[in-house]
Write a protein that holds these residues in place. Structure first.
Motif, PDB file in Angstrom:
ATOM      1  N   ASN A  31      51.664  33.397  34.575  1.00  9.52           N
ATOM      2  CA  ASN A  31      52.203  33.802  35.863  1.00  9.52           C
ATOM      3  C   ASN A  31      51.329  34.872  36.511  1.00  9.52           C
ATOM      4  N   LYS A  32      50.802  35.759  35.694  1.00 11.53           N
ATOM      5  CA  LYS A  32      49.950  36.827  36.210  1.00 11.53           C
ATOM      6  C   LYS A  32      48.657  36.858  35.406  1.00 11.53           C
ATOM      7  N   LEU A  33      47.558  37.003  36.112  1.00  6.63           N
ATOM      8  CA  LEU A  33      46.265  37.096  35.459  1.00  6.63           C
ATOM      9  C   LEU A  33      45.402  38.088  36.237  1.00  6.63           C
ATOM     10  N   PRO A  34      45.129  39.264  35.656  1.00  9.97           N
ATOM     11  CA  PRO A  34      44.304  40.260  36.356  1.00  9.97           C
ATOM     12  C   PRO A  34      42.943  39.690  36.733  1.00  9.97           C
ATOM     13  N   PHE A  35      42.454  40.086  37.897  1.00  5.36           N
ATOM     14  CA  PHE A  35      41.190  39.539  38.390  1.00  5.36           C
ATOM     15  C   PHE A  35      40.055  39.784  37.406  1.00  5.36           C
ATOM     16  N   GLN A  36      39.981  40.979  36.843  1.00  3.42           N
ATOM     17  CA  GLN A  36      38.889  41.299  35.930  1.00  3.42           C
ATOM     18  C   GLN A  36      38.921  40.407  34.689  1.00  3.42           C
ATOM     19  N   VAL A  37      40.132  40.113  34.211  1.00  3.13           N
ATOM     20  CA  VAL A  37      40.274  39.230  33.052  1.00  3.13           C
ATOM     21  C   VAL A  37      39.813  37.817  33.418  1.00  3.13           C
ATOM     22  N   SER A  38      40.223  37.342  34.597  1.00  7.38           N
ATOM     23  CA  SER A  38      39.819  35.996  35.030  1.00  7.38           C
ATOM     24  C   SER A  38      38.303  35.919  35.198  1.00  7.38           C
ATOM     25  N   ARG A  39      37.708  36.994  35.657  1.00  5.44           N
ATOM     26  CA  ARG A  39      36.246  37.017  35.828  1.00  5.44           C
ATOM     27  C   ARG A  39      35.550  36.883  34.472  1.00  5.44           C
ATOM     28  N   GLN A  40      36.082  37.574  33.464  1.00  2.34           N
ATOM     29  CA  GLN A  40      35.527  37.447  32.117  1.00  2.34           C
ATOM     30  C   GLN A  40      35.663  36.019  31.612  1.00  2.34           C
ATOM     31  N   PHE A  41      36.842  35.417  31.812  1.00  7.23           N
ATOM     32  CA  PHE A  41      37.062  34.027  31.400  1.00  7.23           C
ATOM     33  C   PHE A  41      36.051  33.095  32.069  1.00  7.23           C
ATOM     34  N   ASN A  42      35.855  33.294  33.364  1.00  2.16           N
ATOM     35  CA  ASN A  42      34.957  32.427  34.126  1.00  2.16           C
ATOM     36  C   ASN A  42      33.522  32.535  33.616  1.00  2.16           C
ATOM     37  N   LEU A  43      33.069  33.755  33.378  1.00  3.34           N
ATOM     38  CA  LEU A  43      31.701  33.970  32.904  1.00  3.34           C
ATOM     39  C   LEU A  43      31.495  33.394  31.507  1.00  3.34           C
TER      40      LEU A  43
END
Length: 200
Positions: free
Chosen positions: A125-137
């Protein structure tokens, strides 16, 4: 996993659904990177889009990890969809565990780094932007597809780092098929048409 490794063409794999391939940018799922799937109503309607992908991966003897799904899929129900349940790993910590989300995020990162795992899926439901950026990289670095499934209530409040973002809304459904409105909200390779209606 069947991906086009020509560096001049975005790495794309078929979704296994012709109608979905025809409307997605690049004609399929990205081979690597984070994909943000927003469901209008409580994660409803998403799984039929993912079943062919799950079937292909598990029958190639790759592990496929489901992080915090809203329910635990029955062995028979997924086997009937052509999915090898022996290669499905479900990560769903007890809701009373301290720092539960942080634990899931850490395990998700580990999943992105596994050699025998090309696809990881998280319901969040919630995903901090910085965490999503790490996942993406991490997912792009390791040629892994990371799928994040969210609900519409957080859709306008939160942006996450992704290479593709789609919104799914069921218009109608019966036992055999469902009619879905799909909206493309973001794509790093661009797109021509934003709104689509498909039957799956």
């Amino acid at each position: 996993m069947f991906c086009n490794l020509n560096t001049n063409i975005p790495n794309i794999r078929s979704t296994g659904l012709l109608q979905l391939d025809n409307v997605l940018p690049g004609k399929g799922w990205p081979c690597a990177g984070l994909v943000d799937i927003v469901s209008v109503k409580s994660f409803e309607g998403v799984m039929p889009f993912l079943m062919p992908l799950m079937s292909e991966e598990t029958h190639l003897n790759n592990k496929l990890i489901l992080f915090d799904p809203p329910y635990i899929p029955y062995h028979e129900s997924i086997s009937n969809k052509g999915i090898n349940s022996n290669n499905i790993i479900i990560v769903k910590p007890d809701k009373l565990i301290k720092n539960r989300r942080s634990i899931i995020y850490d395990l998700f990162k580990q999943g992105l780094n596994l050699d025998d795992c090309n696809v990881v899926i998280m319901w969040a439901n919630k995903l901090p932007f910085q965490v999503s950026r790490q996942f993406n990289l991490i997912s792009q670095s390791n040629n892994t597809l990371a799928l994040i499934i969210r609900t519409d209530e957080q859709f306008y409040q939160e942006t996450i780092a992704s290479i593709l973002k789609i919104k799914i809304e069921i218009i109608s459904k019966n036992i055999k098929q469902q009619k879905v409105k799909l909206e493309i909200l973001k794509s790093t390779i661009g797109f021509v048409k934003k709104h689509h209606v498909i039957l799956i």
